[in-house]
Design an enzyme around this catalytic site. Structure first.
Site, PDB file in Angstrom:
ATOM      1  N   ASN A   8      -6.395 155.901  43.356  1.00  0.00           N
ATOM      2  CA  ASN A   8      -7.614 155.317  43.870  1.00  0.00           C
ATOM      3  C   ASN A   8      -8.676 154.801  42.732  1.00  0.00           C
ATOM      4  O   ASN A   8      -9.197 155.753  42.182  1.00  0.00           O
ATOM      5  CB  ASN A   8      -8.019 157.254  44.536  1.00  0.00           C
ATOM      6  CG  ASN A   8      -9.181 157.069  45.151  1.00  0.00           C
ATOM      7  OD1 ASN A   8      -9.646 156.084  44.967  1.00  0.00           O
ATOM      8  ND2 ASN A   8      -9.029 158.097  45.268  1.00  0.00           N
ATOM      9  N   ARG A  10     -11.594 155.061  42.883  1.00  0.00           N
ATOM     10  CA  ARG A  10     -13.101 155.871  42.941  1.00  0.00           C
ATOM     11  C   ARG A  10     -12.714 156.698  41.946  1.00  0.00           C
ATOM     12  O   ARG A  10     -13.546 157.981  41.453  1.00  0.00           O
ATOM     13  CB  ARG A  10     -13.539 156.010  44.587  1.00  0.00           C
ATOM     14  CG  ARG A  10     -13.624 155.088  44.983  1.00  0.00           C
ATOM     15  CD  ARG A  10     -14.578 155.945  46.555  1.00  0.00           C
ATOM     16  NE  ARG A  10     -16.135 156.437  46.631  1.00  0.00           N
ATOM     17  CZ  ARG A  10     -15.936 157.555  46.544  1.00  0.00           C
ATOM     18  NH1 ARG A  10     -15.804 158.012  48.127  1.00  0.00           N
ATOM     19  NH2 ARG A  10     -16.967 158.040  46.528  1.00  0.00           N
ATOM     20  N   CYS A  11     -11.421 157.428  42.044  1.00  0.00           N
ATOM     21  CA  CYS A  11     -10.998 159.055  40.590  1.00  0.00           C
ATOM     22  C   CYS A  11     -10.752 158.110  39.464  1.00  0.00           C
ATOM     23  O   CYS A  11     -10.231 156.937  38.788  1.00  0.00           O
ATOM     24  CB  CYS A  11      -9.428 159.082  40.492  1.00  0.00           C
ATOM     25  SG  CYS A  11      -8.509 160.169  40.014  1.00  0.00           S
ATOM     26  N   GLY A  12     -12.094 159.126  38.539  1.00  0.00           N
ATOM     27  CA  GLY A  12     -11.770 158.386  36.909  1.00  0.00           C
ATOM     28  C   GLY A  12     -10.103 158.170  36.311  1.00  0.00           C
ATOM     29  O   GLY A  12      -9.906 157.475  35.537  1.00  0.00           O
ATOM     30  N   ARG A  15      -8.395 155.454  37.491  1.00  0.00           N
ATOM     31  CA  ARG A  15      -9.280 154.225  36.838  1.00  0.00           C
ATOM     32  C   ARG A  15      -8.398 154.341  35.038  1.00  0.00           C
ATOM     33  O   ARG A  15      -7.542 152.497  33.987  1.00  0.00           O
ATOM     34  CB  ARG A  15     -10.468 153.846  36.778  1.00  0.00           C
ATOM     35  CG  ARG A  15     -11.236 153.793  37.909  1.00  0.00           C
ATOM     36  CD  ARG A  15     -12.738 153.560  37.837  1.00  0.00           C
ATOM     37  NE  ARG A  15     -13.175 154.587  36.842  1.00  0.00           N
ATOM     38  CZ  ARG A  15     -14.003 155.440  37.674  1.00  0.00           C
ATOM     39  NH1 ARG A  15     -13.652 155.633  39.228  1.00  0.00           N
ATOM     40  NH2 ARG A  15     -15.162 156.618  37.332  1.00  0.00           N
TER      41      ARG A  15
END
Length: 113
Positions: A8, A10-12, A15
């Site tokens: 995802n 948008r997920c730290g 990433r």
């Protein structure tokens, strides 16, 4: 070795896990599971590789919002809910060969590489 990350962007943590894989010189196949959710068979395979029960792969807040935190739901009910609402699936999941790990923390995936 083939490496896949259920990601995802948008997920730290997701990433950071992807960056860690790339730093190790890997170019994983990226599955943005919110756009392309795994089906029931794939979720069962991932759960088996992770050694987890379906309830253990749920994100608490999102599972509650989707009604998947109710006691008494069967594993099949939870998996069906994950297919319908992929946002409830904990992330990231990295698969390398016949092993898988949850990238929480990101360094946890190193044990399967």
């Amino acid at each position: 070795m083939s490496v896949t990350i259920y990601h995802n962007p948008r997920c730290g943590k997701s990433r950071a896990t992807l960056a860690l894989l790339e730093k190790k010189g890997l170019s994983p196949r990226i599955v943005e599971y919110l756009k392309t959710p795994p089906d029931q068979a794939e979720l069962k395979r991932l759960l088996k590789l992770l050694g987890l029960k379906p309830r253990e792969l749920l994100r608490a807040k999102e599972a509650k919002a989707a009604g998947l935190d109710r006691p008494g739901l069967s594993d099949d009910d939870i998996i069906a809910g994950m297919v319908k609402h992929p946002i409830v699936i904990e992330r990231p999941i990295v698969v390398a060969g016949n092993r898988a790990a949850l990238g929480r923390p990101p360094e946890a995936v190193l044990k399967i590489l």
